[in-house]
Design an enzyme around this catalytic site. Structure first.
Site, PDB file in Angstrom:
ATOM      1  N   ARG A  93       0.810  -0.864   0.118  1.00  0.00           N
ATOM      2  CA  ARG A  93       0.139   0.273   0.729  1.00  0.00           C
ATOM      3  C   ARG A  93       1.468   1.131  -0.304  1.00  0.00           C
ATOM      4  NH1 ARG A  93      -4.691   0.488   4.049  1.00  0.00           N
ATOM      5  NH2 ARG A  93      -5.670   1.774   3.068  1.00  0.00           N
ATOM      6  N   ASP A 246      -1.506   8.567   8.608  1.00  0.00           N
ATOM      7  CA  ASP A 246      -0.688   7.205   8.429  1.00  0.00           C
ATOM      8  C   ASP A 246       0.509   8.233   7.818  1.00  0.00           C
ATOM      9  OD1 ASP A 246      -3.755   6.831   7.507  1.00  0.00           O
ATOM     10  OD2 ASP A 246      -2.537   4.800   6.918  1.00  0.00           O
ATOM     11  N   ASN A 256      -3.865  11.630   6.143  1.00  0.00           N
ATOM     12  CA  ASN A 256      -4.917  10.553   6.987  1.00  0.00           C
ATOM     13  C   ASN A 256      -5.959   9.938   6.163  1.00  0.00           C
ATOM     14  OD1 ASN A 256      -5.422   8.660   8.990  1.00  0.00           O
ATOM     15  ND2 ASN A 256      -7.259  10.118   9.513  1.00  0.00           N
ATOM     16  N   LYS A 257      -6.787   9.145   6.624  1.00  0.00           N
ATOM     17  CA  LYS A 257      -8.172   8.709   6.004  1.00  0.00           C
ATOM     18  C   LYS A 257      -8.499   9.746   5.433  1.00  0.00           C
ATOM     19  CE  LYS A 257      -9.217   5.331   4.958  1.00  0.00           C
ATOM     20  NZ  LYS A 257      -8.470   4.953   3.490  1.00  0.00           N
TER      21      LYS A 257
HETATM   22  O1  MRU Z   1      -7.494   2.390   4.324  1.00  0.00           O
HETATM   23  P1  MRU Z   1      -6.784   2.027   6.090  1.00  0.00           P
HETATM   24  O2  MRU Z   1      -7.584   1.532   6.943  1.00  0.00           O
HETATM   25  O3  MRU Z   1      -5.470   1.664   6.616  1.00  0.00           O
HETATM   26  O4  MRU Z   1      -6.417   3.926   6.400  1.00  0.00           O
HETATM   27  C1  MRU Z   1      -6.287   3.505   7.769  1.00  0.00           C
HETATM   28  C2  MRU Z   1      -6.258   4.801   8.758  1.00  0.00           C
HETATM   29  O5  MRU Z   1      -6.640   6.285   8.132  1.00  0.00           O
HETATM   30  C3  MRU Z   1      -6.776   5.317  10.057  1.00  0.00           C
HETATM   31  O6  MRU Z   1      -7.281   6.115  10.468  1.00  0.00           O
HETATM   32  C4  MRU Z   1      -4.996   5.210  10.197  1.00  0.00           C
HETATM   33  O7  MRU Z   1      -4.204   4.362   9.569  1.00  0.00           O
HETATM   34  C5  MRU Z   1      -4.221   6.134  11.253  1.00  0.00           C
HETATM   35  S1  MRU Z   1      -2.538   5.495  12.104  1.00  0.00           S
HETATM   36  C6  MRU Z   1      -3.826   4.865  13.428  1.00  0.00           C
END
Ligand code: MRU
Length: 364
Positions: A93, A246, A256-257
């Site tokens: 990823r 992230d 972040n998301k």
């Molecule tokens: O696509 P994902 O579910 O892996 O994304 C995760 C996020 O964005 C989280 O908020 C993140 O990794 C924050 S760290 C705990």
């Protein structure tokens, strides 16, 4: 953390040295399933198919994947196999820097000059150490972030309303979580907290995972649609926003998301503190500009379909929610500029979202 009366981590090893166990997050909150990873390729697929997700956890999964690559390697070509597994795990990823952080850290420490057996032993030790360090980092984030919640409680003497986005909880880490770590600690110390949980379309990590883990731990929470946060802020119903990350640049820009940026804008407009909780394994010390962060584009089906639990068949089901033929774009992450971030909650303490702030914590 707790599921019922049992304490779990998200990744662990039992007696068989050739098997890593993980919680399959795709079936939560409807079914609790544990998956066995037996090879680096299993670890890669667990990450790409989001059996495991969340930046710190995918880093830990990559670390165990490297170990499995050594454990399953052929006698004559083991070092090449481990290196190839490392490259492939990093590519699983693109946005979370934790994958590269984990693989680089472990590969720096192992010796191709030694024997295959010594490399297996070393990677076994290093992968466990890595996961343990993530737990320590999360716990410390909790301890530092607690002061923010305590401060608000001392002023208001009422429940502290915290909004969070996506799942930056223990399921996204090895234990405790990042954004949730201060919340769990506050709750355990008797400070009344209430969490507004953004559902977090398209995959609904908030509704499915954050709500699940808060519920298992007994933390009061309410799930809201992604668009409700701004309104609740205007109505004075949010005291504090805490999200995860992230990848954060060395200057404090936070990937972040998707949707995090909009929450930061709304928080800024309403004078609400917006904090990002992150371990140093999520900081990209090489990058300065947020635009340099690669944003993962995800599959259309996450937008065109919704997945849930069919009460009638007692099975999970996926239904189409768009007209056939409508186009879809699905960026998985966005970047919140440092100027909108009140501070970073790290394992070393809370600092400004700036180069100086990050340097004052990590000295790099
Ligand atoms: O696509 P994902 O579910 O892996 O994304 C995760 C996020 O964005 C989280 O908020 C993140 O990794 C924050 S760290 C705990």
């Amino acid at each position: 953390m707790r599921i019922g009366e049992t304490h779990y981590r998200t990744i662990w090893m039992e007696d068989d040295p050739g098997v890593i166990k993980v919680i399959d997050q795709r079936s939560l909150p409807f079914e609790f399933r544990i998956r066995a990873l037996r090879s680096a390729s299993d670890a890669y697929h667990a990450i790409t198919h989001m059996v495991v997700r969340g930046a710190p956890l995918i880093g830990a999964c990559a670390a165990f994947g490297l170990y499995l690559a050594a454990y399953r390697s052929k006698k004559d070509n083991w070092c090449e196999e481990v290196k190839e597994a490392g490259d492939s795990l990093v590519s699983a990823r693109p946005t979370a820097v934790n994958l590269k952080y984990a693989v680089d850290l472990l590969m720096e420490k192992v010796e191709c000059a030694g024997s295959r057996e010594s490399m297996i032993k070393e990677l076994f030790h290093l992968a466990h150490r890595f996961a343990e360090d993530e737990v320590i980092r999360s716990k410390k984030i909790g301890e530092h972030g607690l002061s923010l919640i305590q401060g608000i409680y001392e002023k208001t003497q009422g429940p502290v309303n915290i909004l969070t986005h996506c799942n930056a909880g223990w399921l996204a880490c090895v234990d405790y979580g990042t954004a949730t770590a201060p919340i769990y600690l506050a709750h355990d110390q008797g400070i009344p907290v209430h969490v507004w949980v953004d559902e977090t379309r398209p995959r609904n990590q908030g509704a499915r995972l954050t709500a699940y883990e808060l519920g298992e731990h007994g933390v009061p929470h309410t799930v809201i649609v992604d668009n409700a946060g701004g309104h609740l802020m205007q109505k004075g119903k949010v005291d504090l926003v805490i999200v995860g990350s992230d990848r954060t640049t060395r200057t404090g820009n936070v990937a972040n998301k998707i949707g995090t940026y909009l929450k930061a804008l709304a928080a800024s407009d309403n004078g609400i503190p917006f904090y990002v909780a992150l371990p140093s394994s999520s900081i990209d010390f090489k990058l300065a500009q947020g635009e340099e962060i690669e944003i993962e584009n995800r599959e259309d089906v996450e937008v065109s379909h919704m997945e849930g639990w069919d009460e009638e068949t007692q099975k999970s089901a996926s239904i189409r929610i768009l007209p056939v033929g409508s186009r879809v774009v699905n960026p998985g992450f966005d970047v919140t500029p440092a100027r909108l971030v009140s501070g970073l909650i790290t394992e070393k303490g809370i600092c400004d979202a700036s180069e100086e702030g990050i340097r004052s914590m990590f000295g790099k």
